[in-house]
Design a protein around this motif. Sequence first.
Motif: not given
Length: 351
Positions: A32-50
Amino acid sequence: MDELDELIAFLDDSRPPIKQHAAELVQGLTGSPEGIAKLAGRSAKLLPPLFRLVPAAEATSRAALVALVNLSQEPEVQQQLLALNAVGRCMDYVREKSCPGRNDLLVMLLANLTSLEAGAEALLQVGKGALEGLNVAVLLKLFLLPVAPNEQDMYEHVATVLPNVTRFAAGRRLLLQPGRGLLQALASQLRSSSELRRRGCAGAIKNCCFSCEADGTANDIAAEGEALALILDVLCGISGKEEDESVRESLAEAVLCLARVDDARKQLWKADAPTLLQKGYEFEENRTVCACMEATAELFLSDGFEPAPQEGGEAVQAAEQAAAAAGQMLGGDALPLPRQEPPRVVIEEID
């Protein structure tokens, strides 16, 4: 640490089931767009382990890749993925066959990343010497492999990558290398049952033609007789109507760009383009396509229809017939006109 931070931490858990469940939860949020926006705000932490989960077991890898594809629609996420060398790592996974059954997702991720100039340059390996163009060559080879009727088209989304990379001279040079037949191969995809393949290849062909005069490749393109014949056939609906208007628009603009170059226009004459365009024009309803066809007809009319004397009566007759076809498209008599600057149709590159 809130719940989202805890979820991101579980992506690095030592227990495979926990990592899989965390990746699946992240994937669900990207639906969902809302979920993407929420995760994008944490992308610096999220993207490397993902991204580290991409070569993991299939279920975990698929969830991570779907999440990355969805997240990579966001410009900020795209930039961060490029900083992680996501383009190079995706190509490594494709070459090494590290993600069997998931190459379609890797290519989708590449398609999103190459929408940025930096992403396209990374895929093209601009400035890498002998390596320049290797990644795209690998993708093209896979893209052009035959797909069985009941088989999943794993490389269909290379068709989205091609217009992205042909915005740059390095990408166009690769496709137009003499003797490799890549333009003909792309033109053959214009009859694919896949709309995505047809659209992407038409867009890449248009981009090559759009810059052909500046690149000095107009004659090379026009000399590809079989490719030119296929392009005209699809545009004009000679062997069957192309229902997708965007495909016809791209091809009409490509032909117009070629026609604006004198030597290339001579090759279009030899391909009987005026007559074919007149046939297509009779049934064309798309305004952009019609405008391009009319502008191309003006260019043919401005030539004066004077074949070389040594070509004989047949050449004169053919020129007269082509002249009549061009004149009919413009609603007037097919009389030689003084050479003049033709009407301009604004064409933009395919993004």
